[in-house]
Design a protein around this motif. Structure first.
Motif, PDB file in Angstrom:
ATOM      1  N   GLN A 326       0.830  -1.202   0.000  1.00 56.34           N
ATOM      2  CA  GLN A 326       0.000   0.000   0.000  1.00 56.34           C
ATOM      3  C   GLN A 326       0.868   1.258   0.000  1.00 56.34           C
ATOM      4  OE1 GLN A 326      -2.564  -0.484   3.410  1.00 56.34           O
ATOM      5  NE2 GLN A 326      -3.864  -1.997   2.393  1.00 56.34           N
ATOM      6  N   THR A 327       1.910   1.261   0.817  1.00 57.73           N
ATOM      7  CA  THR A 327       2.828   2.406   0.861  1.00 57.73           C
ATOM      8  C   THR A 327       3.521   2.590  -0.479  1.00 57.73           C
ATOM      9  OG1 THR A 327       3.227   2.027   3.217  1.00 57.73           O
ATOM     10  CG2 THR A 327       4.812   3.409   2.047  1.00 57.73           C
ATOM     11  N   ALA A 328       3.937   1.478  -1.089  1.00 54.72           N
ATOM     12  CA  ALA A 328       4.654   1.557  -2.362  1.00 54.72           C
ATOM     13  C   ALA A 328       3.815   2.213  -3.445  1.00 54.72           C
ATOM     14  CB  ALA A 328       5.086   0.160  -2.801  1.00 54.72           C
ATOM     15  N   VAL A 329       2.522   2.002  -3.406  1.00 48.38           N
ATOM     16  CA  VAL A 329       1.629   2.648  -4.373  1.00 48.38           C
ATOM     17  C   VAL A 329       1.426   4.118  -4.019  1.00 48.38           C
ATOM     18  CG1 VAL A 329      -0.720   2.688  -5.283  1.00 48.38           C
ATOM     19  CG2 VAL A 329       0.460   0.498  -4.995  1.00 48.38           C
ATOM     20  N   LYS A 330       1.165   4.394  -2.737  1.00 49.26           N
ATOM     21  CA  LYS A 330       0.916   5.773  -2.309  1.00 49.26           C
ATOM     22  C   LYS A 330       2.150   6.661  -2.512  1.00 49.26           C
ATOM     23  CE  LYS A 330      -0.541   4.898   1.883  1.00 49.26           C
ATOM     24  NZ  LYS A 330      -1.044   5.142   3.266  1.00 49.26           N
ATOM     25  N   MET A 331       3.336   6.093  -2.328  1.00 51.84           N
ATOM     26  CA  MET A 331       4.571   6.871  -2.419  1.00 51.84           C
ATOM     27  C   MET A 331       5.415   6.426  -3.609  1.00 51.84           C
ATOM     28  SD  MET A 331       5.650   7.372   1.588  1.00 51.84           S
ATOM     29  CE  MET A 331       6.898   8.565   1.116  1.00 51.84           C
ATOM     30  N   ALA A 332       4.756   6.142  -4.710  1.00 54.51           N
ATOM     31  CA  ALA A 332       5.453   5.637  -5.894  1.00 54.51           C
ATOM     32  C   ALA A 332       6.528   6.600  -6.396  1.00 54.51           C
ATOM     33  CB  ALA A 332       4.446   5.348  -7.005  1.00 54.51           C
ATOM     34  N   ASP A 333       6.329   7.907  -6.165  1.00 58.94           N
ATOM     35  CA  ASP A 333       7.325   8.887  -6.605  1.00 58.94           C
ATOM     36  C   ASP A 333       8.666   8.692  -5.910  1.00 58.94           C
ATOM     37  OD1 ASP A 333       5.474  10.044  -8.248  1.00 58.94           O
ATOM     38  OD2 ASP A 333       5.083  11.769  -6.950  1.00 58.94           O
ATOM     39  N   ASN A 334       8.634   8.088  -4.724  1.00 58.99           N
ATOM     40  CA  ASN A 334       9.850   7.959  -3.913  1.00 58.99           C
ATOM     41  C   ASN A 334      10.448   6.561  -3.891  1.00 58.99           C
ATOM     42  OD1 ASN A 334       7.832  10.003  -2.257  1.00 58.99           O
ATOM     43  ND2 ASN A 334       9.920  10.766  -2.405  1.00 58.99           N
ATOM     44  N   ILE A 335       9.699   5.566  -4.328  1.00 65.62           N
ATOM     45  CA  ILE A 335      10.101   4.172  -4.145  1.00 65.62           C
ATOM     46  C   ILE A 335      10.708   3.613  -5.434  1.00 65.62           C
ATOM     47  CG2 ILE A 335       9.306   1.858  -3.543  1.00 65.62           C
ATOM     48  CD1 ILE A 335       9.227   3.986  -1.253  1.00 65.62           C
ATOM     49  N   ASP A 336      11.905   3.039  -5.315  1.00 70.48           N
ATOM     50  CA  ASP A 336      12.583   2.444  -6.472  1.00 70.48           C
ATOM     51  C   ASP A 336      12.193   0.989  -6.684  1.00 70.48           C
ATOM     52  OD1 ASP A 336      14.637   4.624  -7.263  1.00 70.48           O
ATOM     53  OD2 ASP A 336      14.924   4.423  -5.102  1.00 70.48           O
ATOM     54  N   ILE A 337      12.030   0.250  -5.584  1.00 67.92           N
ATOM     55  CA  ILE A 337      11.693  -1.170  -5.662  1.00 67.92           C
ATOM     56  C   ILE A 337      10.475  -1.432  -4.781  1.00 67.92           C
ATOM     57  CG2 ILE A 337      12.416  -3.518  -5.065  1.00 67.92           C
ATOM     58  CD1 ILE A 337      13.932  -2.656  -7.438  1.00 67.92           C
ATOM     59  N   ASN A 338       9.418  -1.988  -5.366  1.00 65.47           N
ATOM     60  CA  ASN A 338       8.234  -2.377  -4.610  1.00 65.47           C
ATOM     61  C   ASN A 338       8.365  -3.848  -4.230  1.00 65.47           C
ATOM     62  OD1 ASN A 338       5.725  -3.002  -3.588  1.00 65.47           O
ATOM     63  ND2 ASN A 338       4.565  -2.355  -5.383  1.00 65.47           N
ATOM     64  N   ALA A 339       8.681  -4.091  -2.952  1.00 60.91           N
ATOM     65  CA  ALA A 339       8.797  -5.462  -2.452  1.00 60.91           C
ATOM     66  C   ALA A 339       7.471  -5.986  -1.923  1.00 60.91           C
ATOM     67  CB  ALA A 339       9.860  -5.528  -1.349  1.00 60.91           C
ATOM     68  N   GLY A 340       6.388  -5.213  -2.115  1.00 52.42           N
ATOM     69  CA  GLY A 340       5.090  -5.585  -1.574  1.00 52.42           C
ATOM     70  C   GLY A 340       4.508  -6.849  -2.170  1.00 52.42           C
ATOM     71  N   GLY A 341       4.987  -7.238  -3.357  1.00 52.94           N
ATOM     72  CA  GLY A 341       4.507  -8.479  -3.958  1.00 52.94           C
ATOM     73  C   GLY A 341       4.816  -9.701  -3.112  1.00 52.94           C
ATOM     74  N   ILE A 342       5.830  -9.605  -2.262  1.00 54.27           N
ATOM     75  CA  ILE A 342       6.139 -10.703  -1.336  1.00 54.27           C
ATOM     76  C   ILE A 342       4.997 -10.864  -0.339  1.00 54.27           C
ATOM     77  CG2 ILE A 342       7.754 -11.509   0.434  1.00 54.27           C
ATOM     78  CD1 ILE A 342       9.938  -9.869  -1.042  1.00 54.27           C
ATOM     79  N   ILE A 343       4.476  -9.743   0.142  1.00 56.47           N
ATOM     80  CA  ILE A 343       3.345  -9.773   1.075  1.00 56.47           C
ATOM     81  C   ILE A 343       2.088 -10.284   0.376  1.00 56.47           C
ATOM     82  CG2 ILE A 343       1.856  -8.355   2.551  1.00 56.47           C
ATOM     83  CD1 ILE A 343       4.680  -8.655   3.653  1.00 56.47           C
ATOM     84  N   GLU A 344       1.883  -9.856  -0.840  1.00 59.83           N
ATOM     85  CA  GLU A 344       0.664 -10.222  -1.574  1.00 59.83           C
ATOM     86  C   GLU A 344       0.739 -11.615  -2.202  1.00 59.83           C
ATOM     87  OE1 GLU A 344      -0.904  -5.843  -3.011  1.00 59.83           O
ATOM     88  OE2 GLU A 344       0.713  -6.796  -4.163  1.00 59.83           O
ATOM     89  N   GLY A 345       1.929 -12.218  -2.191  1.00 55.49           N
ATOM     90  CA  GLY A 345       2.078 -13.568  -2.721  1.00 55.49           C
ATOM     91  C   GLY A 345       2.326 -13.650  -4.209  1.00 55.49           C
TER      92      GLY A 345
END
Length: 394
Positions: A326-345
């Motif tokens: 959720q953070t990776a989407v909200k702060m996409a301007d600041n995030i280089d790598i979204n590791a949230g897919g690990i949480i989502e499976g």
């Protein structure tokens, strides 16, 4: 990937080619900042204090010598207690050009700014002529930091960073992680990874001082934001934080502004040393944490987060890895790598770690991170009284 870097006169390898504009007292900050804003390719940083500070002095020396720096312009007021001539001389030992402006002698702000812009622009032109050479992962020193952690950090961003750290070390790179106060509760795990009795003894001593610091501050590195994000104890936070250091043996312990002598995994001990009467009281922050990694020679910084962070740094690029989808989407301007897919499976730790490793190679080859593009350069060198600046001597 074909990575190219800048080989400096002292043999070190840079992945950026900045000119540093260093101020030596807060009174010179505005002039230095105005010079830097007028000359693209420069990085401004310094020490605000008027009085000599051993810790800050050594940090400025190592930041000036940093391999991502091609030349240095020092801007002083003229009456500060810092030994500016010694600072210039010690930076110059690295073989890079160093020039000095004294505002009181140059004729004030406007004259100093114009003179500084002329000098900095010339240094940039000279830097652009530096020849790039092929480099590999074994030429890299990577600093690893975390901030704004939440309950996802230890399950996604930190393990993915740890996977990449293991692969980097296998390729001959050097990796430095820090934050002993945020590793309390992991004592047995840390000690089991010590490469020898000397490292184990220093780890034991560092953890002892970190616990004493927590008791003195009445806090154990768990912030309100950490708690809101689902972390409940320092042990829980620590176990997650340790994941970003991978699984390799800990080769050695560094103090701020000490460089690793050989490749491998190192921990940076920033906790002040105990003496017979006191412990240096200082609560760490992310900007200070990144600067200490830079002063130990890191050309590139990895920063893991769950709650989100905008932090960048001077001199070296910061790669942001977010574990919370959720953070990776909200702060996409600041995030280089979204590791949230690990949480989502949808991704594995290895998937995200491999993506991060590829990004590290691209950034080392010149690709700019989100923080670089946005101009984030959060930076601080605070006074650290007492024995916070003491270094290991054996």
């Amino acid at each position: 990937m074909n990575m190219m870097g800048f080989k400096r006169a002292d043999g070190r390898i840079g992945i950026r080619n900045h000119v540093a504009v260093i101020y030596t007292v807060e009174c010179a900050h505005h002039v230095a900042d105005t010079i830097s804003r007028g000359v693209p390719g420069t990085e401004v940083f310094g020490f605000a204090g008027c009085y000599q500070d051993t810790y800050a002095f050594r940090m400025l020396v190592e930041l000036g010598r940093h391999p991502n720096v091609a030349g240095v312009l020092i801007v002083r007021l003229g009456c500060e207690s810092t030994d500016v001539n010694a600072l210039a001389a010690q930076i110059a030992v690295s073989g890079k050009p160093v020039e000095l402006i004294a505002i009181q002698e140059a004729g004030g702000s406007l004259a100093s700014i114009e003179l500084g812009k002329t000098i900095a622009a010339r240094m940039i032109r000279d830097a652009e002529r530096h020849r790039r050479v092929p480099i590999g992962l074994g030429d890299l020193i990577i600093g690893v930091e975390c901030g704004g952690s939440d309950a996802t950090s230890g399950l996604s961003a930190n393990p993915a960073a740890g996977w990449a750290v293991d692969r980097l070390i296998e390729q001959g790179a050097t990796v430095i992680f820090s934050e002993l106060p945020e590793l309390l509760g992991c004592n047995d795990y840390l000690l089991s990874r010590a490469a020898g009795e000397a490292v184990k003894a220093r780890l034991t001593d560092g953890l002892k001082r970190a616990r004493a610091l927590g008791n003195a501050l009445r806090t154990f590195a768990v912030s309100a934001g950490n708690e809101e994000g689902g972390l409940t104890t320092i042990e829980e936070k620590s176990l997650g934080a340790l994941c970003k250091a991978g699984t390799k043996p800990i080769s050695g312990i560094l103090k701020p502004a000490q460089r690793p002598e050989l490749p491998g995994l190192y921990i940076l001990d920033k906790v002040g040393l105990l003496d017979s009467s006191s412990l240096t009281l200082y609560e760490e922050n992310d900007s200070d944490g990144l600067v200490t990694l830079l002063a130990s020679g890191a050309q590139l910084l990895l920063f893991t987060t769950g709650r989100g962070s905008v932090v960048g740094s001077v001199v070296a690029p910061v790669v942001k890895i977010c574990g919370n989808p959720q953070t990776a989407v909200k702060m996409a301007d600041n995030i280089d790598i979204n590791a949230g897919g690990i949480i989502e499976g949808t991704d594995t730790i290895e998937d995200v770690g491999a993506e991060l490793l590829k990004l590290i190679q691209r950034v080392a080859a010149g690709e700019r991170t989100k923080a670089e593009r946005l101009g984030h350069k959060e930076y601080a060198i605070p006074y650290k009284p007492g024995r916070a600046c003491d270094m290991y001597t054996s």
